[in-house]
Design an enzyme around this catalytic site. Sequence first.
Site, mmCIF file in Angstrom:
data_model
loop_
_atom_site.group_PDB
_atom_site.id
_atom_site.type_symbol
_atom_site.label_atom_id
_atom_site.label_comp_id
_atom_site.label_asym_id
_atom_site.label_seq_id
_atom_site.Cartn_x
_atom_site.Cartn_y
_atom_site.Cartn_z
ATOM 1 N N SER A 61 0.692 -1.274 0.358
ATOM 2 C CA SER A 61 -0.150 0.128 0.030
ATOM 3 C C SER A 61 0.799 0.900 0.097
ATOM 4 O O SER A 61 2.038 1.458 0.126
ATOM 5 C CB SER A 61 -0.630 0.316 1.129
ATOM 6 O OG SER A 61 -1.088 -1.268 1.319
HETATM 7 N N1 SAH Z 1 -0.908 -4.997 4.242
HETATM 8 C C1 SAH Z 1 -0.131 -5.740 3.010
HETATM 9 C C2 SAH Z 1 -0.759 -4.716 2.070
HETATM 10 C C3 SAH Z 1 -1.540 -6.114 1.366
HETATM 11 S S1 SAH Z 1 -2.203 -5.905 -0.366
HETATM 12 C C4 SAH Z 1 1.229 -4.557 2.570
HETATM 13 O O1 SAH Z 1 1.955 -4.070 3.574
HETATM 14 O O2 SAH Z 1 2.502 -4.815 2.024
HETATM 15 C C5 SAH Z 1 -3.695 -6.929 0.418
HETATM 16 C C6 SAH Z 1 -3.311 -8.074 0.177
HETATM 17 O O3 SAH Z 1 -4.418 -8.968 0.193
HETATM 18 C C7 SAH Z 1 -2.681 -9.088 -1.287
HETATM 19 O O4 SAH Z 1 -1.026 -10.000 -0.288
HETATM 20 C C8 SAH Z 1 -3.474 -10.211 -1.452
HETATM 21 O O5 SAH Z 1 -3.474 -11.703 -1.320
HETATM 22 C C9 SAH Z 1 -4.537 -10.705 0.477
HETATM 23 N N2 SAH Z 1 -5.730 -10.794 0.819
HETATM 24 C C10 SAH Z 1 -6.611 -10.814 -0.331
HETATM 25 N N3 SAH Z 1 -7.701 -11.601 -0.126
HETATM 26 C C11 SAH Z 1 -7.813 -12.044 0.747
HETATM 27 C C12 SAH Z 1 -8.400 -13.192 2.018
HETATM 28 N N4 SAH Z 1 -9.354 -14.137 2.057
HETATM 29 N N5 SAH Z 1 -7.835 -13.326 3.157
HETATM 30 C C13 SAH Z 1 -6.231 -13.508 3.710
HETATM 31 N N6 SAH Z 1 -5.924 -12.352 2.711
HETATM 32 C C14 SAH Z 1 -6.163 -11.719 1.644
#
Ligand code: SAH
Length: 213
Positions: A61
């Site tokens: 992000s």
């Molecule tokens: N917080 C992260 C960025 C998140 S991007 C950072 O600091 O880098 C969003 C993430 O959510 C992705 O890695 C994706 O794989 C995950 N995601 C999406 N749906 C999900 C679910 N149902 N359970 C767990 N992770 C999920």
Amino acid sequence: MTADAERLMQFMFALRRRGVTDRRVLTAMEKVDRGHFVRGTFADKAYEDVPLPIGSGQTISQPSVVGLMTQALAVGPRDKILEVGTGSGYQAAILSLLGRRVYTIDRHRQLANSAQALLTRLGHTNVTCIFADGSYGLPEQAPFDRIIVTAAAEDPPGPLLAQLRVGGIMVVPVGQSDTVQQLVKVTRTEDGYTYDEIAPVRFVPLVEGKAPA
Ligand code: SAH
């Protein structure tokens, strides 16, 4: 001033300009080097206020959004925190400096594994990365003082609401995928939940089930 110091100053300046003013949050973000969490082609953009690709089709992000979400979460030093969406592990690293214990879940095995290895190497020993579908939360560790979802949900997932302790706070981007979503702060009270909109954001969608290998 060295190039590194100059870069960090610009980074911190961008956070403040976007409304990240909480002293504890700023200090934590100053300590966690985003350069560790962005590698390869985009490494030279690690200190810019932009989201960047991290593999598996996902993104780390934008720092100012990380700051605003962390600020809204109002983490206390005794808090047990659940993050859904580990991604690079950057948000988890910041939370690990603010709270007592962090559990973070990702549906991509590769992301969960590399985040765990990196966080351990960097000394964030109070973080556990889990490969699972985070929409169901982590019942065996519930209730949580704080929950942060870093992928967009159409509605705050019911199991996560249920795993928030009374008095707890959850921050979650809510809206249809690929349009503008609202960052919502949910507070659990004795008799229900209150919802406050914080800012428009844009996140990758929360997807059901574990990602295929
Ligand atoms: N917080 C992260 C960025 C998140 S991007 C950072 O600091 O880098 C969003 C993430 O959510 C992705 O890695 C994706 O794989 C995950 N995601 C999406 N749906 C999900 C679910 N149902 N359970 C767990 N992770 C999920």
